[in-house]
Design a protein around this motif. Structure first.
Motif, PDB file in Angstrom:
ATOM      1  N   ARG A 192      22.161 -15.528  12.298  1.00  0.00           N
ATOM      2  CA  ARG A 192      22.364 -16.890  12.792  1.00  0.00           C
ATOM      3  C   ARG A 192      23.756 -17.349  12.386  1.00  0.00           C
ATOM      4  NH1 ARG A 192      18.487 -21.668  10.686  1.00  0.00           N
ATOM      5  NH2 ARG A 192      19.722 -21.450   8.797  1.00  0.00           N
ATOM      6  N   PRO A 193      24.588 -17.786  13.335  1.00  0.00           N
ATOM      7  CA  PRO A 193      25.925 -18.268  12.959  1.00  0.00           C
ATOM      8  C   PRO A 193      25.843 -19.666  12.347  1.00  0.00           C
ATOM      9  CG  PRO A 193      25.607 -18.491  15.325  1.00  0.00           C
ATOM     10  CD  PRO A 193      24.341 -17.884  14.779  1.00  0.00           C
ATOM     11  N   GLY A 194      26.795 -19.986  11.480  1.00  0.00           N
ATOM     12  CA  GLY A 194      26.803 -21.300  10.824  1.00  0.00           C
ATOM     13  C   GLY A 194      28.186 -21.582  10.270  1.00  0.00           C
ATOM     14  N   SER A 289      33.926 -30.972  13.742  1.00  0.00           N
ATOM     15  CA  SER A 289      33.371 -32.292  14.083  1.00  0.00           C
ATOM     16  C   SER A 289      32.253 -32.128  15.120  1.00  0.00           C
ATOM     17  CB  SER A 289      34.466 -33.250  14.576  1.00  0.00           C
ATOM     18  OG  SER A 289      34.782 -33.022  15.923  1.00  0.00           O
ATOM     19  N   GLN A 290      32.340 -31.120  15.972  1.00  0.00           N
ATOM     20  CA  GLN A 290      31.256 -30.866  16.938  1.00  0.00           C
ATOM     21  C   GLN A 290      29.976 -30.462  16.194  1.00  0.00           C
ATOM     22  OE1 GLN A 290      32.937 -27.963  19.655  1.00  0.00           O
ATOM     23  NE2 GLN A 290      34.711 -29.272  20.010  1.00  0.00           N
ATOM     24  N   ALA A 291      30.142 -29.593  15.173  1.00  0.00           N
ATOM     25  CA  ALA A 291      28.981 -29.156  14.379  1.00  0.00           C
ATOM     26  C   ALA A 291      28.337 -30.360  13.691  1.00  0.00           C
ATOM     27  CB  ALA A 291      29.419 -28.124  13.333  1.00  0.00           C
ATOM     28  N   LYS A 292      29.180 -31.239  13.156  1.00  0.00           N
ATOM     29  CA  LYS A 292      28.670 -32.380  12.395  1.00  0.00           C
ATOM     30  C   LYS A 292      27.860 -33.336  13.275  1.00  0.00           C
ATOM     31  CE  LYS A 292      30.162 -35.626   8.950  1.00  0.00           C
ATOM     32  NZ  LYS A 292      31.137 -35.960   7.963  1.00  0.00           N
ATOM     33  N   HIS A 293      28.196 -33.407  14.569  1.00  0.00           N
ATOM     34  CA  HIS A 293      27.577 -34.431  15.420  1.00  0.00           C
ATOM     35  C   HIS A 293      26.580 -33.917  16.450  1.00  0.00           C
ATOM     36  CE1 HIS A 293      30.017 -37.479  13.614  1.00  0.00           C
ATOM     37  NE2 HIS A 293      31.089 -36.733  13.785  1.00  0.00           N
ATOM     38  N   PHE A 313      30.897 -27.263  27.507  1.00  0.00           N
ATOM     39  CA  PHE A 313      30.782 -25.947  26.879  1.00  0.00           C
ATOM     40  C   PHE A 313      31.711 -25.903  25.654  1.00  0.00           C
ATOM     41  CE2 PHE A 313      31.614 -21.421  26.449  1.00  0.00           C
ATOM     42  CZ  PHE A 313      30.408 -20.837  26.808  1.00  0.00           C
ATOM     43  N   PRO A 314      31.177 -25.643  24.430  1.00  0.00           N
ATOM     44  CA  PRO A 314      32.063 -25.597  23.256  1.00  0.00           C
ATOM     45  C   PRO A 314      32.819 -24.265  23.154  1.00  0.00           C
ATOM     46  CG  PRO A 314      29.807 -25.168  22.605  1.00  0.00           C
ATOM     47  CD  PRO A 314      29.776 -25.359  24.096  1.00  0.00           C
ATOM     48  N   GLU A 315      34.006 -24.292  22.563  1.00  0.00           N
ATOM     49  CA  GLU A 315      34.727 -23.041  22.265  1.00  0.00           C
ATOM     50  C   GLU A 315      33.909 -22.252  21.250  1.00  0.00           C
ATOM     51  OE1 GLU A 315      37.453 -21.825  23.541  1.00  0.00           O
ATOM     52  OE2 GLU A 315      37.812 -23.568  24.849  1.00  0.00           O
ATOM     53  N   VAL A 323      27.896 -23.855  17.002  1.00  0.00           N
ATOM     54  CA  VAL A 323      27.641 -24.992  17.896  1.00  0.00           C
ATOM     55  C   VAL A 323      27.108 -24.460  19.230  1.00  0.00           C
ATOM     56  CG1 VAL A 323      28.663 -26.958  19.112  1.00  0.00           C
ATOM     57  CG2 VAL A 323      29.454 -26.380  16.795  1.00  0.00           C
ATOM     58  N   PHE A 324      27.777 -23.430  19.760  1.00  0.00           N
ATOM     59  CA  PHE A 324      27.329 -22.811  21.014  1.00  0.00           C
ATOM     60  C   PHE A 324      25.894 -22.301  20.882  1.00  0.00           C
ATOM     61  CE2 PHE A 324      26.575 -18.832  23.266  1.00  0.00           C
ATOM     62  CZ  PHE A 324      26.662 -19.274  24.580  1.00  0.00           C
ATOM     63  N   ASN A 325      25.608 -21.602  19.780  1.00  0.00           N
ATOM     64  CA  ASN A 325      24.290 -21.011  19.547  1.00  0.00           C
ATOM     65  C   ASN A 325      23.178 -22.076  19.571  1.00  0.00           C
ATOM     66  OD1 ASN A 325      22.229 -20.509  17.085  1.00  0.00           O
ATOM     67  ND2 ASN A 325      22.662 -18.530  18.033  1.00  0.00           N
TER      68      ASN A 325
END
Ligand code: AMP
Ligand code: MG
Length: 338
Positions: A192-194, A289-293, A313-315, A323-325
């Motif tokens: 799992r990515p994180g 910031s995308q991960a945080k929100h 679509f996130p990078e 975030v994509f996952n």
């Protein structure tokens, strides 16, 4: 049961630890997401966690420690590669899977013979584990299938009356669950990515394999290396569609297809250019910031009672892969490429 609401001052940390010592379950803040904690060495406590979340019993839990000396008793042995990872990234958002020792109750890892361990960096989480002096099993403190909680009020919305207490430690700083790496086989496998990115893992481990389930939907009947990957996840009630395109194409698509029942799940800078209601998940070129929100945004989507959500679509670079996952699971792998 009546849920007790606690702050993260010293006195309340002591109360939370007391409840845990008495076999209760308590939602606690960590830097990744809020966790629903119970004594990891007691099968009855672990079972309460599964019941409160409605989590399938074959989806194993992560065990949280606050001191490296708590790790060895939980596993068969700690290989050099695992220790090197821990030295570099603990405390932090990294979970390491190794063959388990006999003190791990079977309830934690279902039929698996491995156990996932993490040392969080969040001061409140660490103080609670320190005060308990036993490791805490803690999956995300949400109802199974719902977006993970990144504030105490998210936890309250899902678990009020189902847990003994909720400790409020403010908003989680990372906002997405930990990276999970298995060192149980010959080649390290990212499950799992994180917050700890594949590049950061490669720096310590050399070659790693990225499990297919990180990017793709598990094939029907396939066995998941990480059982959590096979379940529907992070899903708001609305239908989520990810639009893979430039912003101009995204805007055109929304202008042509969006209605007042729909929501654009976009980046902060883009709101003023779009013609339908917008909910944002961070800044355009800022995956942290995308991960945080992202999880708060997915909860807001439900509050807005959106019918269809058109997501940007996130990078996939760095923490963007995580975030994509999560987003692709919230969208049940529904991606439109323009
Ligand atoms: P959560 O605690 O809700 O973040 O979920 C924990 C994740 O770690 C799930 O996806 C689990 O399937 C995964 N996990 C926990 N323990 C193991 C293990 N022993 N082997 C493989 N995956 C695991
Ligand atoms: Mg979870």
């Amino acid at each position: 049961m009546k849920t007790l609401y606690l702050s993260n001052d010293q006195q309340d940390i002591a109360r939370a630890a007391e409840i845990l010592r008495n076999g209760g379950i308590v939602a606690i803040p960590t830097e990744t997401v809020y966790g629903l904690a119970g004594n990891a060495l007691r099968g009855d406590c672990v079972k309460k966690i599964f019941d409160a979340k409605g989590r399938p019993s074959d989806n194993p839990l992560i065990v949280h420690i606050s001191d490296i000396s708590q790790w060895a008793p939980l596993v068969k042995s700690i290989p050099e590669s695992a220790m090197a990872l821990a030295e570099k990234y603990w405390p932090g958002p990294l979970t390491v899977i190794l063959p388990k020792s006999d003190i791990i109750p079977k309830e934690i890892c279902g039929k698996l013979d491995t156990v996932a361990v993490r040392m969080p960096s969040d001061e409140t989480a660490r103080a609670i584990i320190d005060t308990c002096s036993f490791p805490l099993a803690a999956p995300s403190a949400n109802t199974s299938g719902k977006p993970s909680p990144t504030t105490a009020s998210h936890v309250r919305a899902d678990l009020d009356g189902r847990v003994d207490a909720i400790v409020d430690g403010g908003e989680c700083s990372v906002g997405i669950e930990s990276t999970v790496i298995s060192l149980a086989d010959e080649v390290p496998r990212l499950l799992r990515p994180g917050g700890i990115t594949p590049e950061m893992l490669t720096e310590v481990l050399g070659e790693i394999v990225i499990d297919d389930a990180v990017y793709n939907k598990l094939a029907d009947g396939a066995v998941a290396a990480s059982p959590g990957m096979k379940y529907k996840h992070y899903s708001p009630d609305a239908e989520v569609v990810i639009i893979k395109s430039s912003f101009e194409q995204y805007k055109k698509y929304i202008d042509e297809n969006g209605t007042s029942d729909d929501v654009a799940l976009c980046f902060e800078e883009e709101v003023s250019d779009l013609s339908i209601k917008c909910i944002t998940y961070g800044k355009k070129d800022d995956p942290s910031s995308q991960a945080k929100h992202i999880f708060d945004a997915l909860r807001q989507v439900d509050k807005a009672k959106a019918k269809t959500v058109f997501a940007r679509f996130p990078e996939k670079e760095g923490i963007g892969l995580a975030v994509f996952n999560r987003l692709v699971r919230a969208a049940a792998f529904n991606i439109i490429e323009l």
